[in-house]
Design a protein around this motif. Structure first.
Motif, PDB file in Angstrom:
ATOM      1  N   ALA A 227       0.821  -1.174  -0.066  1.00  0.00           N
ATOM      2  CA  ALA A 227       0.169  -0.030  -0.071  1.00  0.00           C
ATOM      3  C   ALA A 227       0.791   1.441  -0.022  1.00  0.00           C
ATOM      4  CB  ALA A 227      -1.012   0.055   1.065  1.00  0.00           C
ATOM      5  N   ASN A 228       2.078   1.285   0.612  1.00  0.00           N
ATOM      6  CA  ASN A 228       3.048   2.346   0.423  1.00  0.00           C
ATOM      7  C   ASN A 228       3.911   2.214  -0.816  1.00  0.00           C
ATOM      8  OD1 ASN A 228       2.159   3.147   2.906  1.00  0.00           O
ATOM      9  ND2 ASN A 228       3.453   1.499   4.059  1.00  0.00           N
ATOM     10  N   GLY A 229       3.775   1.493  -1.505  1.00  0.00           N
ATOM     11  CA  GLY A 229       4.532   1.650  -2.953  1.00  0.00           C
ATOM     12  C   GLY A 229       5.799   0.797  -2.784  1.00  0.00           C
ATOM     13  N   MET A 230       6.021   0.176  -1.554  1.00  0.00           N
ATOM     14  CA  MET A 230       7.363  -0.620  -1.417  1.00  0.00           C
ATOM     15  C   MET A 230       7.404  -2.166  -2.160  1.00  0.00           C
ATOM     16  SD  MET A 230       9.424   1.490  -0.109  1.00  0.00           S
ATOM     17  CE  MET A 230      10.584   0.315  -0.187  1.00  0.00           C
ATOM     18  N   LYS A 258      17.153   0.821  -3.639  1.00  0.00           N
ATOM     19  CA  LYS A 258      18.330   0.575  -2.623  1.00  0.00           C
ATOM     20  C   LYS A 258      18.631  -0.933  -2.765  1.00  0.00           C
ATOM     21  CE  LYS A 258      17.580   3.961   0.960  1.00  0.00           C
ATOM     22  NZ  LYS A 258      17.165   4.445   2.469  1.00  0.00           N
ATOM     23  N   ALA A 259      19.701  -1.132  -2.443  1.00  0.00           N
ATOM     24  CA  ALA A 259      20.362  -2.356  -2.234  1.00  0.00           C
ATOM     25  C   ALA A 259      20.882  -2.752  -0.930  1.00  0.00           C
ATOM     26  CB  ALA A 259      21.508  -2.809  -3.508  1.00  0.00           C
ATOM     27  N   ILE A 260      20.615  -4.041  -0.463  1.00  0.00           N
ATOM     28  CA  ILE A 260      21.050  -4.383   1.026  1.00  0.00           C
ATOM     29  C   ILE A 260      21.555  -5.587   1.007  1.00  0.00           C
ATOM     30  CG2 ILE A 260      20.411  -4.601   3.290  1.00  0.00           C
ATOM     31  CD1 ILE A 260      18.080  -2.801   2.884  1.00  0.00           C
ATOM     32  N   PRO A 261      23.030  -6.002   1.165  1.00  0.00           N
ATOM     33  CA  PRO A 261      23.322  -7.393   1.249  1.00  0.00           C
ATOM     34  C   PRO A 261      22.537  -8.183   2.617  1.00  0.00           C
ATOM     35  CG  PRO A 261      25.003  -5.878   0.918  1.00  0.00           C
ATOM     36  CD  PRO A 261      23.928  -5.014   1.525  1.00  0.00           C
ATOM     37  N   LEU A 262      22.177  -9.302   2.260  1.00  0.00           N
ATOM     38  CA  LEU A 262      21.650 -10.327   3.437  1.00  0.00           C
ATOM     39  C   LEU A 262      22.533 -11.387   3.679  1.00  0.00           C
ATOM     40  CD1 LEU A 262      17.900 -10.192   2.062  1.00  0.00           C
ATOM     41  CD2 LEU A 262      18.997  -8.739   3.646  1.00  0.00           C
ATOM     42  N   PRO A 263      22.470 -11.846   4.769  1.00  0.00           N
ATOM     43  CA  PRO A 263      23.462 -13.222   5.202  1.00  0.00           C
ATOM     44  C   PRO A 263      23.325 -14.230   4.385  1.00  0.00           C
ATOM     45  CG  PRO A 263      22.085 -12.224   7.111  1.00  0.00           C
ATOM     46  CD  PRO A 263      21.535 -11.535   5.973  1.00  0.00           C
ATOM     47  N   GLY A 264      24.313 -14.932   4.216  1.00  0.00           N
ATOM     48  CA  GLY A 264      24.179 -16.160   3.274  1.00  0.00           C
ATOM     49  C   GLY A 264      24.685 -15.809   1.734  1.00  0.00           C
ATOM     50  N   GLY A 265      24.623 -14.551   1.402  1.00  0.00           N
ATOM     51  CA  GLY A 265      25.141 -14.263   0.056  1.00  0.00           C
ATOM     52  C   GLY A 265      23.872 -13.814  -0.730  1.00  0.00           C
ATOM     53  N   ALA A 266      22.919 -13.487   0.041  1.00  0.00           N
ATOM     54  CA  ALA A 266      21.526 -12.952  -0.640  1.00  0.00           C
ATOM     55  C   ALA A 266      21.758 -11.383  -0.678  1.00  0.00           C
ATOM     56  CB  ALA A 266      20.557 -13.420   0.238  1.00  0.00           C
ATOM     57  N   LEU A 267      20.976 -10.969  -1.801  1.00  0.00           N
ATOM     58  CA  LEU A 267      20.945  -9.564  -1.894  1.00  0.00           C
ATOM     59  C   LEU A 267      19.553  -9.005  -1.960  1.00  0.00           C
ATOM     60  CD1 LEU A 267      22.740  -6.969  -2.307  1.00  0.00           C
ATOM     61  CD2 LEU A 267      22.801  -7.519  -5.094  1.00  0.00           C
ATOM     62  N   GLN A 268      18.817  -8.115  -1.464  1.00  0.00           N
ATOM     63  CA  GLN A 268      17.796  -7.475  -1.477  1.00  0.00           C
ATOM     64  C   GLN A 268      17.816  -6.291  -2.219  1.00  0.00           C
ATOM     65  OE1 GLN A 268      14.925  -6.598   1.811  1.00  0.00           O
ATOM     66  NE2 GLN A 268      13.997  -8.498   1.004  1.00  0.00           N
ATOM     67  N   ILE A 269      16.816  -5.895  -3.349  1.00  0.00           N
ATOM     68  CA  ILE A 269      16.736  -4.551  -3.827  1.00  0.00           C
ATOM     69  C   ILE A 269      15.283  -4.115  -3.455  1.00  0.00           C
ATOM     70  CG2 ILE A 269      16.748  -3.351  -6.055  1.00  0.00           C
ATOM     71  CD1 ILE A 269      18.801  -5.265  -6.923  1.00  0.00           C
ATOM     72  N   SER A 270      15.285  -2.923  -2.969  1.00  0.00           N
ATOM     73  CA  SER A 270      13.959  -2.363  -2.519  1.00  0.00           C
ATOM     74  C   SER A 270      13.698  -1.162  -3.477  1.00  0.00           C
ATOM     75  CB  SER A 270      13.829  -1.803  -1.125  1.00  0.00           C
ATOM     76  OG  SER A 270      14.666  -0.722  -0.861  1.00  0.00           O
ATOM     77  N   MET A 271      12.445  -1.132  -4.122  1.00  0.00           N
ATOM     78  CA  MET A 271      11.969  -0.093  -4.910  1.00  0.00           C
ATOM     79  C   MET A 271      10.795   0.609  -4.386  1.00  0.00           C
ATOM     80  SD  MET A 271      12.464  -2.369  -8.522  1.00  0.00           S
ATOM     81  CE  MET A 271      12.298  -3.943  -7.419  1.00  0.00           C
ATOM     82  N   ALA A 272      10.961   2.022  -4.276  1.00  0.00           N
ATOM     83  CA  ALA A 272       9.569   2.828  -3.683  1.00  0.00           C
ATOM     84  C   ALA A 272       9.116   3.431  -4.825  1.00  0.00           C
ATOM     85  CB  ALA A 272      10.310   3.683  -2.673  1.00  0.00           C
ATOM     86  N   PHE A 273       7.812   3.121  -5.048  1.00  0.00           N
ATOM     87  CA  PHE A 273       6.913   3.585  -6.247  1.00  0.00           C
ATOM     88  C   PHE A 273       6.185   4.928  -5.627  1.00  0.00           C
ATOM     89  CE2 PHE A 273       7.786  -0.473  -7.754  1.00  0.00           C
ATOM     90  CZ  PHE A 273       8.237  -0.408  -9.136  1.00  0.00           C
TER      91      PHE A 273
END
Length: 568
Positions: A227-230, A258-273
């Motif tokens: 609902a917040n566009g994330m 935005k990009a945030i490295p996660l444990p175990g070699g994962a990578l999360q990218i957040s996009m705000a619309f």
């Protein structure tokens, strides 16, 4: 029309087949015609061109070289082989058409890209030096090759080319791709996935975000905007520098990545619309194997044509605001006639025109500066100096004046002549006006090399100058009439009316311009009045009152003009 993947090893057979076909049966002589091509390349970037066409066997065929030019593409022809090129910097993608051959070859700009084969419903035909293709096929071919919307309307006999942007998630670029079974297309990406950067393409009704990568494909999950566009795109195993694809946007549908490295070699990218200004209709995610990129597409419920219309209206509005600022009554140029070695008219008692008009102009400037703090007053001279006539107009133009007011005193062989007049530029209507203009224009003889400087300045030149001033004639006439009325109310000077004549000082200014003749120094009684400071101040007050009324009319006209354009 059918568009099929086709094995590349058969390409040569079909290219050769085109030249081995038996001669076609006699048909009716083609009829030369034209087809309109309407192209939209962006906001307020559209045009329509006519290209050559032939009406043949009930179908419209278009000149493919002409179509390429209309779409701003390069092309070259070698006999029955036409190559159309789309250049992106140093990279070139090409489209190959062959006379009487149903297959078109599309070569990619990227060396790692895939060649495509497109099967046309009907083959191109060479007529003389021109290769023609059925209009509907030509439009569809450009759609597939350029990944833009191109269509042919037979009822309007027009091709519509919307080149502004591609559709999010478009599959046009995959049509006709030669499969791995048909030929070797290079090594399959392998090794750990690594994100290298991001490309963001803003569309009229959405946005496409493409994360470029190297290495093998990574398992990724996409969570659609809340609902917040994330929205979130999470890679199970992926490396990369977060700074390479973290972005902030000041306008449009996408606000931030935005990009945030996660444990175990994962990578999360957040996009705000930006869901406050846009209604998201749909979002999708896919991995593009051909380019090894991860693509997120977001569509809004915006109507592309409506967005285009609003943006066009906004651009018109912004231009109007700039025009209003440009034509804002913010500078007035005051010109005291004559000066220095040029005394102007000299009265029977020795009163000098250059001194009288300088006092009037100084008084007028003081009134303007006191009452109109938002208006800049520019003087062509503030002391007893000689300024060439042409230079006076140039001074006005350099300061972007909105009104040029030149103040003079008159003289005539008829010593009984009296009263005030205001002139605008134009052909002399009578001998009296001609006499006044000749008197004022005589000032050029005080200039060095005046014969060379004013060579060619003739009656014809004056007419041309007055025609150039036609854009300001109405405003100049209105200013002249109101100034004369103001002087009449504040002085006892006789009103001799608004006139036109070929004053050289009025030839140069590119703005409304008037020349005030405050009275006749050649008349003894009027000379006595004009040399009094009280009369000079009254004349200045009368001119100012007239200018005040003119300014009200001027600014009302600018607002009215802006309103009329906005209505349209």
């Amino acid at each position: 029309m059918r568009f099929l993947p086709f094995p590349s090893f058969l390409l040569l057979i079909f290219l050769l087949a085109g030249v081995c076909l038996p001669p076609s049966r006699a048909v009716a002589q083609p009829v030369p015609e034209t087809v309109a091509v309407h192209v939209i390349r962006g906001f307020d970037q559209e045009y329509t061109l006519q290209i050559g066409a032939l009406g043949e066997e009930g179908r419209m065929m278009v000149d493919m070289g002409g179509l390429s030019r209309a779409l701003r593409l390069m092309h070259r022809r070698d006999a029955g082989h036409l190559v159309i090129e789309q250049r992106e910097g140093e990279r070139v993608a090409s489209c190959h058409l062959y006379d009487r051959n149903n297959f078109v070859r599309l070569d990619p700009a990227e060396p790692s890209g895939s060649t495509r084969l497109v099967h046309l419903k009907a083959p191109p035909r060479l007529r003389g030096e021109t290769l023609y293709l059925q209009a509907a096929d030509a439009a569809r071919l450009m759609t597939i090759w350029l990944d833009r919307q191109v269509s042919y309307d037979p009822a309007e006999n027009r091709i519509e080319a919307f080149l502004w942007s591609a559709r999010p998630g478009s599959e046009y670029r995959n049509i006709g791709v030669v499969s791995p079974d048909d030929r070797t297309i290079g090594a399959v990406p392998s090794g750990p996935a690594k994100l290298k950067g991001v490309d963001v393409e803003e569309l009229a009704n959405g946005v496409v975000v493409r994360f470029r990568a190297s290495g093998g494909a990574s398992v990724a999950s996409f969570i659609k905007p809340d609902a917040n566009g994330m929205a979130y795109l999470t890679f199970q195993q992926a490396g990369g520098n977060p700074a390479d694809f973290s972005r902030t946007f000041t306008r449009g549908l996408l606000k931030e990545i935005k990009a945030i490295p996660l444990p175990g070699g994962a990578l999360q990218i957040s996009m705000a619309f930006n869901t406050e200004l846009f209604n998201l209709r749909s979002t999708s995610y896919r991995w593009d194997e051909r380019t090894n990129s991860y693509v997120v597409s977001a569509l809004t419920d915006a109507d592309v044509s409506e967005v285009y219309r609003r943006e066009k209206e906004k651009k018109i509005h912004d231009e109007l605001v700039r025009d209003q600022e440009k034509w804002k009554f913010d500078t007035i140029v005051l010109d005291a006639g004559h000066g220095g070695k040029d005394p102007g008219a000299v009265g029977p008692a020795g009163t000098l025109e250059k001194e009288v008009v300088l006092n009037i102009v100084r008084d007028l400037g003081a009134l303007i500066q006191k009452s109109w703090t938002d208006v800049n007053v520019v003087y062509t001279r503030t002391g007893d100096t000689f300024i060439p006539l042409k230079e006076r107009g140039k001074i006005a133009n350099r300061h972007d004046g909105k009104l040029f007011v030149s103040v003079h005193c008159n003289a005539a062989r008829n010593r009984s002549a009296q009263g005030a007049e205001v002139y605008i530029l134009g052909p002399h209507k009578n001998e009296a006006a001609l006499e006044v203009a000749m008197l004022e224009n005589a000032a050029i003889k005080q200039e060095e090399d005046y014969q060379q400087k004013y060579k060619g300045f003739s009656e014809e030149h004056m007419i041309l100058s007055s025609l150039a001033q036609n854009a300001f004639t109405q405003q100049s006439t209105q200013a002249a009439r109101l100034v004369l009325e103001g002087m009449q109310q504040k002085t006892s000077l006789n009103d001799r009316g608004v006139r036109q004549a070929g004053f050289m000082v009025l030839w140069t200014p590119s703005m409304p311009s008037i020349l005030v003749e405050a009275g006749y120094l050649s008349n003894r009684s009027e000379e006595r009045l004009l040399r009094r400071r009280s009369t000079q101040q009254a004349i200045a007050r009368g001119i100012f009152n007239g200018l005040s009324r003119y300014r009200v009319h001027y600014e009302a006209q600018q607002l009215a003009a802006a309103g009329e354009v906005q209505k349209k």
